[in-house]
Design a protein around this motif. Sequence first.
Motif, PDB file in Angstrom:
ATOM      1  N   ASN A  24       0.839  -1.195   0.000  1.00 58.56           N
ATOM      2  CA  ASN A  24       0.000   0.000   0.000  1.00 58.56           C
ATOM      3  C   ASN A  24       0.872   1.242   0.000  1.00 58.56           C
ATOM      4  N   LEU A  25       0.869   1.921  -1.086  1.00 56.88           N
ATOM      5  CA  LEU A  25       1.608   3.168  -1.218  1.00 56.88           C
ATOM      6  C   LEU A  25       0.689   4.202  -1.835  1.00 56.88           C
ATOM      7  N   ASP A  26       0.716   5.371  -1.319  1.00 53.51           N
ATOM      8  CA  ASP A  26       0.050   6.504  -1.946  1.00 53.51           C
ATOM      9  C   ASP A  26       1.050   7.642  -1.887  1.00 53.51           C
ATOM     10  N   ARG A  27       1.899   7.674  -2.902  1.00 54.14           N
ATOM     11  CA  ARG A  27       3.006   8.622  -2.919  1.00 54.14           C
ATOM     12  C   ARG A  27       3.196   9.200  -4.315  1.00 54.14           C
ATOM     13  N   PRO A  28       3.560  10.475  -4.388  1.00 54.80           N
ATOM     14  CA  PRO A  28       3.981  11.028  -5.675  1.00 54.80           C
ATOM     15  C   PRO A  28       5.348  10.454  -6.045  1.00 54.80           C
ATOM     16  N   ILE A  29       5.515  10.160  -7.324  1.00 56.43           N
ATOM     17  CA  ILE A  29       6.762   9.560  -7.812  1.00 56.43           C
ATOM     18  C   ILE A  29       7.234  10.310  -9.048  1.00 56.43           C
ATOM     19  N   ALA A  30       8.540  10.439  -9.162  1.00 55.25           N
ATOM     20  CA  ALA A  30       9.145  11.063 -10.339  1.00 55.25           C
ATOM     21  C   ALA A  30      10.155  10.086 -10.934  1.00 55.25           C
ATOM     22  N   CYS A  31      10.213  10.073 -12.248  1.00 54.23           N
ATOM     23  CA  CYS A  31      11.181   9.252 -12.973  1.00 54.23           C
ATOM     24  C   CYS A  31      11.994  10.203 -13.845  1.00 54.23           C
ATOM     25  N   ARG A  32      13.248  10.385 -13.483  1.00 53.00           N
ATOM     26  CA  ARG A  32      14.119  11.326 -14.187  1.00 53.00           C
ATOM     27  C   ARG A  32      15.059  10.565 -15.109  1.00 53.00           C
ATOM     28  N   LEU A  33      15.107  11.013 -16.349  1.00 47.64           N
ATOM     29  CA  LEU A  33      15.915  10.355 -17.374  1.00 47.64           C
ATOM     30  C   LEU A  33      17.205  11.149 -17.572  1.00 47.64           C
ATOM     31  N   ARG A  34      18.291  10.597 -17.078  1.00 50.71           N
ATOM     32  CA  ARG A  34      19.578  11.299 -17.050  1.00 50.71           C
ATOM     33  C   ARG A  34      20.034  11.746 -18.433  1.00 50.71           C
ATOM     34  N   ASP A  35      19.947  10.859 -19.404  1.00 44.71           N
ATOM     35  CA  ASP A  35      20.506  11.153 -20.722  1.00 44.71           C
ATOM     36  C   ASP A  35      19.643  12.090 -21.558  1.00 44.71           C
ATOM     37  N   LEU A  36      18.359  12.126 -21.290  1.00 42.63           N
ATOM     38  CA  LEU A  36      17.463  12.988 -22.069  1.00 42.63           C
ATOM     39  C   LEU A  36      17.207  14.329 -21.394  1.00 42.63           C
ATOM     40  N   GLY A  37      17.546  14.433 -20.117  1.00 44.52           N
ATOM     41  CA  GLY A  37      17.254  15.664 -19.387  1.00 44.52           C
ATOM     42  C   GLY A  37      15.759  15.890 -19.238  1.00 44.52           C
ATOM     43  N   GLU A  38      14.988  14.825 -19.243  1.00 42.12           N
ATOM     44  CA  GLU A  38      13.535  14.881 -19.134  1.00 42.12           C
ATOM     45  C   GLU A  38      13.088  14.089 -17.917  1.00 42.12           C
ATOM     46  N   ALA A  39      11.837  14.254 -17.570  1.00 40.59           N
ATOM     47  CA  ALA A  39      11.286  13.518 -16.438  1.00 40.59           C
ATOM     48  C   ALA A  39       9.804  13.264 -16.670  1.00 40.59           C
ATOM     49  N   PHE A  40       9.299  12.294 -15.938  1.00 41.16           N
ATOM     50  CA  PHE A  40       7.878  12.003 -15.870  1.00 41.16           C
ATOM     51  C   PHE A  40       7.517  11.930 -14.400  1.00 41.16           C
ATOM     52  N   HIS A  41       6.287  12.225 -14.102  1.00 43.75           N
ATOM     53  CA  HIS A  41       5.839  12.075 -12.724  1.00 43.75           C
ATOM     54  C   HIS A  41       4.413  11.543 -12.705  1.00 43.75           C
TER      55      HIS A  41
END
Length: 112
Positions: free
Chosen positions: A30-47
Amino acid sequence: MATIEECRAALDTLSERMTAHAAELRGKANLDRPIACRLRDLGEAFHGRLKDGAFVDIEQGDDPDAKISLELTSDDLVALVAGDLDFARAWASGRLAVKANVLDLVKLRKLL
């Protein structure tokens, strides 16, 4: 190097897989947390948000207030989702950086 579209597709696949298994994981992760995925090589992220074993509300862009963050290359993200890269090995080797509290990290590993 994977494209941003390939990374988005990988995250959508991960979301679908996690949603399909969410019912069996309830109570275990059970998790209710905001998460970010940062892509080192592209300089982009998703959350998005981890909620009840599912990865939901995925959007492009960073969330500096995310309680859980993953940092990896675009190719490693695609390989991780495809099952060609093991989460624990990627983390141990430094290919995947995870910032989370210890309990969230244990639960996250169960989800992925």
